[in-house]
Design a protein around this motif. Structure first.
Motif, PDB file in Angstrom:
ATOM      1  N   ASN A  40       0.825  -1.197   0.000  1.00 54.92           N
ATOM      2  CA  ASN A  40       0.000   0.000   0.000  1.00 54.92           C
ATOM      3  C   ASN A  40       0.866   1.256   0.000  1.00 54.92           C
ATOM      4  O   ASN A  40       0.624   2.200  -0.768  1.00 54.92           O
ATOM      5  N   THR A  41       1.893   1.262   0.851  1.00 55.63           N
ATOM      6  CA  THR A  41       2.809   2.414   0.874  1.00 55.63           C
ATOM      7  C   THR A  41       3.570   2.516  -0.440  1.00 55.63           C
ATOM      8  O   THR A  41       3.740   3.611  -0.987  1.00 55.63           O
ATOM      9  N   LEU A  42       4.026   1.375  -0.947  1.00 57.51           N
ATOM     10  CA  LEU A  42       4.743   1.363  -2.232  1.00 57.51           C
ATOM     11  C   LEU A  42       3.886   2.012  -3.315  1.00 57.51           C
ATOM     12  O   LEU A  42       4.372   2.827  -4.106  1.00 57.51           O
ATOM     13  N   ARG A  43       2.609   1.666  -3.337  1.00 55.82           N
ATOM     14  CA  ARG A  43       1.694   2.162  -4.357  1.00 55.82           C
ATOM     15  C   ARG A  43       1.373   3.644  -4.144  1.00 55.82           C
ATOM     16  O   ARG A  43       1.306   4.421  -5.102  1.00 55.82           O
ATOM     17  N   ARG A  44       1.167   4.057  -2.900  1.00 53.31           N
ATOM     18  CA  ARG A  44       0.877   5.469  -2.615  1.00 53.31           C
ATOM     19  C   ARG A  44       2.012   6.366  -3.070  1.00 53.31           C
ATOM     20  O   ARG A  44       1.789   7.397  -3.710  1.00 53.31           O
ATOM     21  N   VAL A  45       3.226   5.948  -2.759  1.00 50.50           N
ATOM     22  CA  VAL A  45       4.401   6.729  -3.174  1.00 50.50           C
ATOM     23  C   VAL A  45       4.485   6.770  -4.698  1.00 50.50           C
ATOM     24  O   VAL A  45       4.750   7.825  -5.292  1.00 50.50           O
ATOM     25  N   GLY A  46       4.251   5.637  -5.328  1.00 48.99           N
ATOM     26  CA  GLY A  46       4.319   5.573  -6.778  1.00 48.99           C
ATOM     27  C   GLY A  46       3.312   6.490  -7.445  1.00 48.99           C
ATOM     28  O   GLY A  46       3.630   7.167  -8.440  1.00 48.99           O
ATOM     29  N   HIS A  47       2.109   6.546  -6.906  1.00 51.95           N
ATOM     30  CA  HIS A  47       1.082   7.402  -7.505  1.00 51.95           C
ATOM     31  C   HIS A  47       1.453   8.873  -7.405  1.00 51.95           C
ATOM     32  O   HIS A  47       1.165   9.665  -8.314  1.00 51.95           O
ATOM     33  N   VAL A  48       2.119   9.259  -6.316  1.00 48.28           N
ATOM     34  CA  VAL A  48       2.550  10.651  -6.169  1.00 48.28           C
ATOM     35  C   VAL A  48       3.715  10.957  -7.112  1.00 48.28           C
ATOM     36  O   VAL A  48       3.712  11.969  -7.827  1.00 48.28           O
ATOM     37  N   LEU A  49       4.725  10.092  -7.140  1.00 44.22           N
ATOM     38  CA  LEU A  49       5.902  10.343  -7.976  1.00 44.22           C
ATOM     39  C   LEU A  49       5.571  10.308  -9.466  1.00 44.22           C
ATOM     40  O   LEU A  49       6.096  11.080 -10.256  1.00 44.22           O
ATOM     41  N   LEU A  50       4.702   9.379  -9.846  1.00 41.64           N
ATOM     42  CA  LEU A  50       4.341   9.230 -11.255  1.00 41.64           C
ATOM     43  C   LEU A  50       3.203  10.158 -11.658  1.00 41.64           C
ATOM     44  O   LEU A  50       2.831  10.211 -12.835  1.00 41.64           O
ATOM     45  N   GLN A  51       2.641  10.862 -10.648  1.00 45.78           N
ATOM     46  CA  GLN A  51       1.560  11.823 -10.879  1.00 45.78           C
ATOM     47  C   GLN A  51       0.403  11.164 -11.636  1.00 45.78           C
ATOM     48  O   GLN A  51      -0.042  11.635 -12.689  1.00 45.78           O
ATOM     49  N   LEU A  52      -0.053  10.050 -11.078  1.00 44.63           N
ATOM     50  CA  LEU A  52      -1.083   9.257 -11.739  1.00 44.63           C
ATOM     51  C   LEU A  52      -2.477   9.732 -11.340  1.00 44.63           C
ATOM     52  O   LEU A  52      -2.776   9.867 -10.153  1.00 44.63           O
ATOM     53  N   PRO A  53      -3.339   9.965 -12.315  1.00 41.08           N
ATOM     54  CA  PRO A  53      -4.735  10.291 -11.997  1.00 41.08           C
ATOM     55  C   PRO A  53      -5.479   9.046 -11.546  1.00 41.08           C
ATOM     56  O   PRO A  53      -5.003   7.920 -11.731  1.00 41.08           O
ATOM     57  N   PHE A  54      -6.648   9.231 -11.002  1.00 34.72           N
ATOM     58  CA  PHE A  54      -7.435   8.080 -10.551  1.00 34.72           C
ATOM     59  C   PHE A  54      -7.830   7.215 -11.742  1.00 34.72           C
ATOM     60  O   PHE A  54      -8.175   7.703 -12.812  1.00 34.72           O
ATOM     61  N   ALA A  55      -7.768   5.917 -11.537  1.00 33.29           N
ATOM     62  CA  ALA A  55      -8.205   4.968 -12.568  1.00 33.29           C
ATOM     63  C   ALA A  55      -8.574   3.666 -11.870  1.00 33.29           C
ATOM     64  O   ALA A  55      -8.076   3.349 -10.785  1.00 33.29           O
ATOM     65  N   THR A  56      -9.438   2.903 -12.498  1.00 28.78           N
ATOM     66  CA  THR A  56      -9.841   1.610 -11.944  1.00 28.78           C
ATOM     67  C   THR A  56      -8.657   0.641 -11.945  1.00 28.78           C
ATOM     68  O   THR A  56      -7.913   0.553 -12.922  1.00 28.78           O
ATOM     69  N   GLN A  57      -8.484  -0.070 -10.843  1.00 29.05           N
ATOM     70  CA  GLN A  57      -7.382  -1.022 -10.739  1.00 29.05           C
ATOM     71  C   GLN A  57      -7.616  -2.202 -11.670  1.00 29.05           C
ATOM     72  O   GLN A  57      -8.720  -2.729 -11.757  1.00 29.05           O
ATOM     73  N   ARG A  58      -6.548  -2.601 -12.385  1.00 30.04           N
ATOM     74  CA  ARG A  58      -6.654  -3.704 -13.341  1.00 30.04           C
ATOM     75  C   ARG A  58      -5.882  -4.915 -12.847  1.00 30.04           C
ATOM     76  O   ARG A  58      -4.820  -4.778 -12.254  1.00 30.04           O
ATOM     77  N   ASN A  59      -6.416  -6.087 -13.142  1.00 29.18           N
ATOM     78  CA  ASN A  59      -5.723  -7.334 -12.838  1.00 29.18           C
ATOM     79  C   ASN A  59      -4.984  -7.829 -14.079  1.00 29.18           C
ATOM     80  O   ASN A  59      -5.386  -7.541 -15.210  1.00 29.18           O
ATOM     81  N   PRO A  60      -3.907  -8.585 -13.883  1.00 35.14           N
ATOM     82  CA  PRO A  60      -3.189  -9.137 -15.042  1.00 35.14           C
ATOM     83  C   PRO A  60      -4.029 -10.173 -15.770  1.00 35.14           C
ATOM     84  O   PRO A  60      -4.846 -10.866 -15.161  1.00 35.14           O
TER      85      PRO A  60
END
Length: 589
Positions: free
Chosen positions: A210-230
């Motif tokens: 969860n922390t890994l993903r939160r940091v990634g969304h801030v650094l990559l400046q990602l807008p909201f989007a539905t989570q996708r599965n492989p």
């Protein structure tokens, strides 16, 4: 140097003028934090916005940065005291650090890196190597050893690093934490000391997804989007052959997790060596210029050579003048590697760039938008401190072969811990296509709990034996057979389907699939026999009727062939293959 030894005043909040706080250099107390930190400091986030606006996304999190990121008022040390003595304090803070602070996180320190951030060992004679908290007698891995240790010891919630040839992925695996290497160019490297300009990628460590993903969304400046599965999880079988620990004790964790979450149909097996060999034609030119054209050298080994060549060439481009002028005391291993580097002509540089581009396209074509490539992070558990293993040719070749996949392609990669083997951390890595950072972060978030659930298999071989039944092993053999069939390796496919049948002889699909492979090599009688067995087990197996019809037609048993095609039509009235075949043979007979 004196400015760092004394108490320093650092601006809080990145722009909140007039609010300051002293910070302390920890050189004399470094072992209290496992040797992770070079400096302690404090960069506080701005005040929370007034409601109804949402709070900052990283509120409440603390982080550290590897000593290659600029912070106002500090000399960026680059893992070498001579660098500190010959450079001024930074006049501005690295935008990546500023983004995290503005996002609500608090920066509390700078952490140790390998000498000139060049190696992957984590050993630095100038500052004492950080202690690996997961295996104190083993190396922590580098280049960003201190950042990984700071996260592993709970000193911070996450930490920043730079990954050139494994600088984040390796210490994450060795210290038992998550480590994310972003896609090349996805995050700006401004304000970061370069190692190899065409390989450097910003990365970060965390203990939880969860922390890994939160940091990634801030650094990559990602807008909201539905989570996708492989939609496909591809195990690079040949890469796992580089492991010095039992292969199944890693792969089975991934397989069981994927089956539980997504079903078996997503799992695929790939010989990455064979795949890349056909997709990277510029490697042949590289082999020729290296005078090894007449010697069979694996594609993975060639990619490793390309990575090492680029790292050394660009490192000298960036820092050769400083080295020649200052003549710093450099570790003999690093010095020999840098000095080995030949001068590259424009033609050779173009060839290396072509290899990078072709590798990126090849991985992208394999994974598309919804695929994950599964590889080992490193070939073995962390070597012992002071051992010669880290500098051995075998270790370097295996490690570089694995690390070069994402480094050369510029793809994103995440290291995921999977428990312990021989009291040392072990891990697996997921690679996503270039630019697929959000998707990779989402996948880790989805799979992490399940991976940890099954990681007991890694630590306890008896658990693996109890968990994996004959039926499950048969399914694994079938999936490998399917991949061999797709690769047009007919005899290999026949062998794998036969293995599946030996393990579970009451599955119609195994016989039907083997029949398809037999048809490709002209084994019509065996194909007919397998299809008949499949139909006996499953009278509604349409593929078995179609394949038996094809075999009978090739054997000139046309009446039986027509019957099979017509019965397939009864089961599937819209099956075009059955319809066309039945109509064609009906006109002739």
């Amino acid at each position: 140097m004196a400015s760092q030894a004394a108490n320093l005043w650092v601006l809080l909040g990145l722009g909140l003028a007039g609010i300051c706080m002293p910070t302390k250099n920890l050189k004399n107390t470094v072992r209290e934090d496992f040797g992770a930190f070079i400096d302690k400091l404090l960069l506080l986030p701005p005040p929370q916005p007034a409601p109804p606006k949402a709070p900052h996304p990283l509120t409440g999190l603390t982080f550290a940065v590897s000593d290659v990121f600029d912070i106002t008022g500090y000399v960026t040390g680059f893992g070498h005291p001579d660098w500190v003595m010959t450079h001024e304090a930074a006049s501005s803070t690295c935008p990546v650090v500023s983004t995290l602070v503005e996002g609500g996180a608090t920066c509390v320190g700078k952490t140790v890196v390998d000498e000139l951030a060049f190696s992957i060992s984590g050993e630095n004679k100038h500052y004492d190597s950080p202690t690996n908290p997961a295996a104190p007698a083993r190396i922590p891995g580098g280049a960003c050893s201190g950042a990984a240790v700071a996260v592993a010891t709970n000193a911070v919630d996450f930490a920043l690093g730079i990954d050139t040839v494994g600088g984040v992925r390796v210490p994450a695996g060795y210290c038992g934490v998550l480590g994310f290497k972003s896609s090349y160019g996805a995050i700006s490297n401004t304000g970061i000391i370069p190692v190899s300009t065409s390989l450097d990628s910003v990365g970060w460590f965390a203990r939880d997804p969860n922390t890994l993903r939160r940091v990634g969304h801030v650094l990559l400046q990602l807008p909201f989007a539905t989570q996708r599965n492989p939609r496909q999880i591809i195990l690079a079988d040949d890469c796992f052959q580089l492991l010095n620990i039992p292969v199944d004790r890693i792969t089975q964790v991934v397989i069981k997790s994927a089956e539980k979450l997504f079903g078996r149909q997503l799992l695929k097996h790939q010989n990455l060596e064979n795949y890349l060999e056909t997709k990277i034609p510029s490697l042949k030119e590289f082999a020729r210029t290296k005078a090894i054209a007449n010697t069979k050298v694996s594609t993975s080994r060639l990619l490793a050579n390309v990575m090492q060549l680029l790292q050394r060439h660009e490192f000298l481009q960036n820092h050769g003048d400083w080295i020649n002028t200052v003549k710093p005391a450099i570790d003999p291993v690093i010095s020999s590697q840098v000095c080995e580097n030949p001068e590259l002509t424009n033609e050779k540089i173009e060839n290396l760039n072509a290899i990078r581009n072709e590798t990126r396209v090849a991985i992208g074509s394999l994974l598309k938008d919804d695929g994950i490539l599964v590889v080992p992070t490193m070939p073995a558990v962390p070597p012992k401190l002071g051992s010669k293993e880290i500098t051995s040719e075998d270790y370097q070749n295996r490690a570089s072969s694995l690390l070069s996949i994402a480094s050369i392609s510029g793809c994103c990669q995440v290291t995921v811990p999977l428990g312990h083997h021989e009291k040392c951390p072990v891990s697996v890595s997921f690679i996503g296509r270039h630019g697929g950072d959000r998707f990779l972060l989402d996948t880790v978030q989805t799979m992490y709990a399940s991976l940890q659930e099954y990681s007991s298999i890694v630590a306890d071989p008896k658990s693996a034996k109890k968990t994996i039944s004959k039926e499950e092993s048969a399914e694994i053999a079938k999936e490998k057979g399917n991949q061999a069939f797709e690769d047009r390796q007919w005899q290999k496919a026949i062998g794998l389907y036969s293995e599946a049948i030996k393990l579970s002889d009451n599955n119609a699909t195994y016989y039907s699939n083997r029949a398809a492979a037999y048809l490709e090599v002209g084994g019509c009688l065996k194909a007919e026999e397998d299809c008949t067995k499949a139909i006996t087990l499953d009278k509604k197996n349409v593929k078995a009727y179609l394949r038996r019809g094809t075999a009978r037609e090739m054997l000139c048993y046309y009446k039986g062939a027509i019957e099979d095609f017509r019965y397939a039509l009864v089961l599937e009235p819209n099956n075009k293959r059955a319809s066309l075949s039945a109509e064609r043979l009906g006109k002739l007979f």
